[in-house]
Design a protein around this motif. Structure first.
Motif, PDB file in Angstrom:
ATOM      1  N   HIS A 161       0.780  -1.457  -0.005  1.00 39.67           N
ATOM      2  CA  HIS A 161      -0.149  -0.104   0.027  1.00 39.67           C
ATOM      3  C   HIS A 161       1.070   1.220  -0.127  1.00 39.67           C
ATOM      4  O   HIS A 161       0.326   2.322  -0.042  1.00 39.67           O
ATOM      5  CB  HIS A 161      -0.977   0.258   1.422  1.00 39.67           C
ATOM      6  N   ALA A 162       2.131   1.206  -0.268  1.00 41.43           N
ATOM      7  CA  ALA A 162       2.980   2.418  -0.018  1.00 41.43           C
ATOM      8  C   ALA A 162       3.004   3.298  -1.103  1.00 41.43           C
ATOM      9  O   ALA A 162       3.288   4.537  -0.888  1.00 41.43           O
ATOM     10  CB  ALA A 162       4.484   1.870   0.000  1.00 41.43           C
ATOM     11  N   HIS A 163       2.061   2.803  -2.022  1.00 43.23           N
ATOM     12  CA  HIS A 163       2.061   3.535  -3.479  1.00 43.23           C
ATOM     13  C   HIS A 163       0.757   4.570  -3.216  1.00 43.23           C
ATOM     14  O   HIS A 163       0.600   5.450  -4.010  1.00 43.23           O
ATOM     15  CB  HIS A 163       2.119   2.655  -4.620  1.00 43.23           C
ATOM     16  N   GLU A 164      -0.147   4.123  -2.423  1.00 40.75           N
ATOM     17  CA  GLU A 164      -1.442   4.651  -2.450  1.00 40.75           C
ATOM     18  C   GLU A 164      -1.521   6.165  -2.076  1.00 40.75           C
ATOM     19  O   GLU A 164      -2.561   6.645  -1.876  1.00 40.75           O
ATOM     20  CB  GLU A 164      -2.409   3.778  -1.708  1.00 40.75           C
ATOM     21  N   TRP A 165      -0.530   6.934  -1.618  1.00 40.04           N
ATOM     22  CA  TRP A 165      -0.551   8.317  -1.393  1.00 40.04           C
ATOM     23  C   TRP A 165      -1.008   8.989  -2.590  1.00 40.04           C
ATOM     24  O   TRP A 165      -1.232  10.194  -2.359  1.00 40.04           O
ATOM     25  CB  TRP A 165       1.141   8.649  -0.645  1.00 40.04           C
ATOM     26  N   ASP A 175     -12.167  17.916   4.191  1.00 43.41           N
ATOM     27  CA  ASP A 175     -11.323  19.018   4.814  1.00 43.41           C
ATOM     28  C   ASP A 175     -11.181  19.135   6.173  1.00 43.41           C
ATOM     29  O   ASP A 175     -10.362  19.605   6.806  1.00 43.41           O
ATOM     30  CB  ASP A 175     -12.039  20.425   4.372  1.00 43.41           C
ATOM     31  N   ASP A 176     -12.364  18.497   7.079  1.00 41.14           N
ATOM     32  CA  ASP A 176     -12.202  18.547   8.575  1.00 41.14           C
ATOM     33  C   ASP A 176     -11.494  17.291   8.953  1.00 41.14           C
ATOM     34  O   ASP A 176     -11.407  17.087  10.374  1.00 41.14           O
ATOM     35  CB  ASP A 176     -13.650  18.576   8.832  1.00 41.14           C
ATOM     36  N   LYS A 177     -10.884  16.517   8.105  1.00 42.69           N
ATOM     37  CA  LYS A 177     -10.075  15.357   8.662  1.00 42.69           C
ATOM     38  C   LYS A 177      -8.493  15.337   8.618  1.00 42.69           C
ATOM     39  O   LYS A 177      -8.088  16.125   7.945  1.00 42.69           O
ATOM     40  CB  LYS A 177     -10.495  13.864   7.905  1.00 42.69           C
ATOM     41  N   VAL A 178      -7.788  14.968   9.578  1.00 41.00           N
ATOM     42  CA  VAL A 178      -6.495  14.665   9.634  1.00 41.00           C
ATOM     43  C   VAL A 178      -6.038  13.354   9.230  1.00 41.00           C
ATOM     44  O   VAL A 178      -6.661  12.334   9.981  1.00 41.00           O
ATOM     45  CB  VAL A 178      -5.877  15.345  11.009  1.00 41.00           C
ATOM     46  N   LEU A 179      -5.160  13.232   8.446  1.00 38.42           N
ATOM     47  CA  LEU A 179      -4.520  11.964   8.165  1.00 38.42           C
ATOM     48  C   LEU A 179      -3.347  11.488   8.968  1.00 38.42           C
ATOM     49  O   LEU A 179      -2.389  12.452   9.078  1.00 38.42           O
ATOM     50  CB  LEU A 179      -4.035  11.817   6.721  1.00 38.42           C
ATOM     51  N   MET A 180      -3.168  10.296   9.473  1.00 39.21           N
ATOM     52  CA  MET A 180      -2.387   9.556  10.249  1.00 39.21           C
ATOM     53  C   MET A 180      -1.704   8.290   9.566  1.00 39.21           C
ATOM     54  O   MET A 180      -2.079   7.312   9.712  1.00 39.21           O
ATOM     55  CB  MET A 180      -2.759   9.330  11.572  1.00 39.21           C
ATOM     56  N   ASN A 203       5.203  13.363   1.015  1.00 39.42           N
ATOM     57  CA  ASN A 203       4.324  13.003  -0.117  1.00 39.42           C
ATOM     58  C   ASN A 203       2.938  13.173   0.340  1.00 39.42           C
ATOM     59  O   ASN A 203       1.993  13.677  -0.478  1.00 39.42           O
ATOM     60  CB  ASN A 203       4.379  11.478  -0.442  1.00 39.42           C
ATOM     61  N   PHE A 204       2.419  12.877   1.410  1.00 35.25           N
ATOM     62  CA  PHE A 204       1.075  13.198   1.967  1.00 35.25           C
ATOM     63  C   PHE A 204       0.984  14.809   2.199  1.00 35.25           C
ATOM     64  O   PHE A 204      -0.054  15.425   2.020  1.00 35.25           O
ATOM     65  CB  PHE A 204       0.488  12.471   3.369  1.00 35.25           C
ATOM     66  N   ALA A 205       1.935  15.346   2.900  1.00 37.25           N
ATOM     67  CA  ALA A 205       1.692  16.854   3.137  1.00 37.25           C
ATOM     68  C   ALA A 205       1.763  17.819   2.288  1.00 37.25           C
ATOM     69  O   ALA A 205       1.095  18.815   2.210  1.00 37.25           O
ATOM     70  CB  ALA A 205       2.972  17.282   4.258  1.00 37.25           C
ATOM     71  N   ASN A 206       2.496  17.469   1.353  1.00 33.55           N
ATOM     72  CA  ASN A 206       2.631  18.335  -0.008  1.00 33.55           C
ATOM     73  C   ASN A 206       0.945  18.378  -0.623  1.00 33.55           C
ATOM     74  O   ASN A 206       0.529  19.169  -1.475  1.00 33.55           O
ATOM     75  CB  ASN A 206       3.432  17.625  -1.033  1.00 33.55           C
ATOM     76  N   ARG A 207       0.219  17.200  -0.448  1.00 37.29           N
ATOM     77  CA  ARG A 207      -1.068  16.994  -1.000  1.00 37.29           C
ATOM     78  C   ARG A 207      -2.184  17.580  -0.035  1.00 37.29           C
ATOM     79  O   ARG A 207      -3.175  18.048  -0.547  1.00 37.29           O
ATOM     80  CB  ARG A 207      -1.419  15.758  -1.442  1.00 37.29           C
ATOM     81  N   LEU A 208      -2.099  17.544   1.242  1.00 37.26           N
ATOM     82  CA  LEU A 208      -3.050  17.778   2.284  1.00 37.26           C
ATOM     83  C   LEU A 208      -2.710  19.027   3.034  1.00 37.26           C
ATOM     84  O   LEU A 208      -3.811  19.458   3.630  1.00 37.26           O
ATOM     85  CB  LEU A 208      -3.328  16.467   3.227  1.00 37.26           C
ATOM     86  N   GLY A 209      -1.287  19.278   3.035  1.00 38.61           N
ATOM     87  CA  GLY A 209      -0.817  20.503   3.916  1.00 38.61           C
ATOM     88  C   GLY A 209      -0.287  19.944   4.955  1.00 38.61           C
ATOM     89  O   GLY A 209      -0.898  18.682   5.716  1.00 38.61           O
TER      90      GLY A 209
END
Length: 254
Positions: A161-165, A175-180, A203-209
């Motif tokens: 699942h490492a590619h699924e970012w 918008d109201d959720k935080v990803l861990m 990878n995640f922060a660049n897309r979600l902030g």
């Protein structure tokens, strides 16, 4: 209640020793669907009635945990691992119908919990197997996003699942959720390099902030007392790499 008080007392006694750490206490509990996954119905007239009864009991447990000021983590392997284990005979469409009911029951059990005080953990199974039968995150994305918890803990270091970012480039994460995202593989004794950890976080922060991403582990290092695949010594090394990688990633966004 006595056990919860013992935990909070120990945490509050230790916290002053680490004044620069923004730490919080959390406690895990299973989702209704997870109990139904591992403990088959042998009494209720229907599986739906069984799930409803489990939700009613767990609602009390969730509220007891949250009532102590503790963060609630609900573990939900039923929403991912369940597909290739107990429900392997179903089609994806049939499985999605099943977990839709699981999520509806879970949301009802969480109805009195502040979403900011709750996180859910989605898991394909913390075992060193092939994982080639895992259901894809793309298929689960919308149902998971509908859970009434602000924080979503998701396996993302597991090689399957490492590619699924990349999905976060095309699918809408509320918008109201935080990803861990998990950036440490809890089924391997290889200690991840901090640069690799930082890259995954970015990878995640660049897309979600960066404010909507909290680096985590894929799962627990020992989900049962007899199924420990990573030694305690290695687990601490991995956690140290997680901390170092998170610091390196944070510097990219300062």
């Amino acid at each position: 209640r006595d056990e919860l008080k013992m935990m909070t007392d120990a945490f509050n006694a230790l916290k002053p020793a680490y004044p620069d750490t923004d730490a919080a206490l959390f406690l895990t509990a299973p989702s209704p669907g997870t109990i139904a996954l591992f403990m088959e119905n042998q009494y209720y007239p229907t599986d739906e009635a069984y799930l409803e009864a489990l939700g009613a009991v767990l609602k009390q447990e969730y509220e007891l945990i949250a009532g102590q000021g503790i963060l609630l983590q609900v573990d939900c392997p039923d929403l991912a691992m369940g597909r290739h284990t107990r429900y392997s005979h179903l089609t994806d469409k049939e499985f999605l119908a099943r977990i839709s009911l699981n999520i509806q029951t879970l949301n009802h059990a969480l109805s009195n919990i502040d979403p900011d005080q709750c996180r859910v953990h989605i898991c394909w199974g913390n075992y060193p197997g092939t994982h080639h039968c895992d259901i894809e995150l793309r298929t689960l994305f919308d149902p998971i996003a509908a859970i009434d918890a602000r924080y979503i803990s998701l396996e993302a270091s597991n090689h399957r699942h490492a590619h699924e970012w990349t999905l976060f480039e095309e699918l809408k994460f509320p918008d109201d959720k935080v990803l861990m995202p998990g950036v440490i593989d809890t089924g391997s004794n290889v200690v991840e390099h901090p640069d690799r950890v930082a890259e995954q976080i970015a990878n995640f922060a660049n897309r979600l902030g960066p404010d909507r991403v909290i680096a985590s582990t894929d799962c627990g290092f020992a989900t049962t007392a007899t199924a420990t695949s990573v030694s305690g010594e290695v687990a601490w090394l991995k956690l140290a790499s997680l901390v170092a990688g998170a610091k390196r990633a944070s510097r990219r966004f300062n």
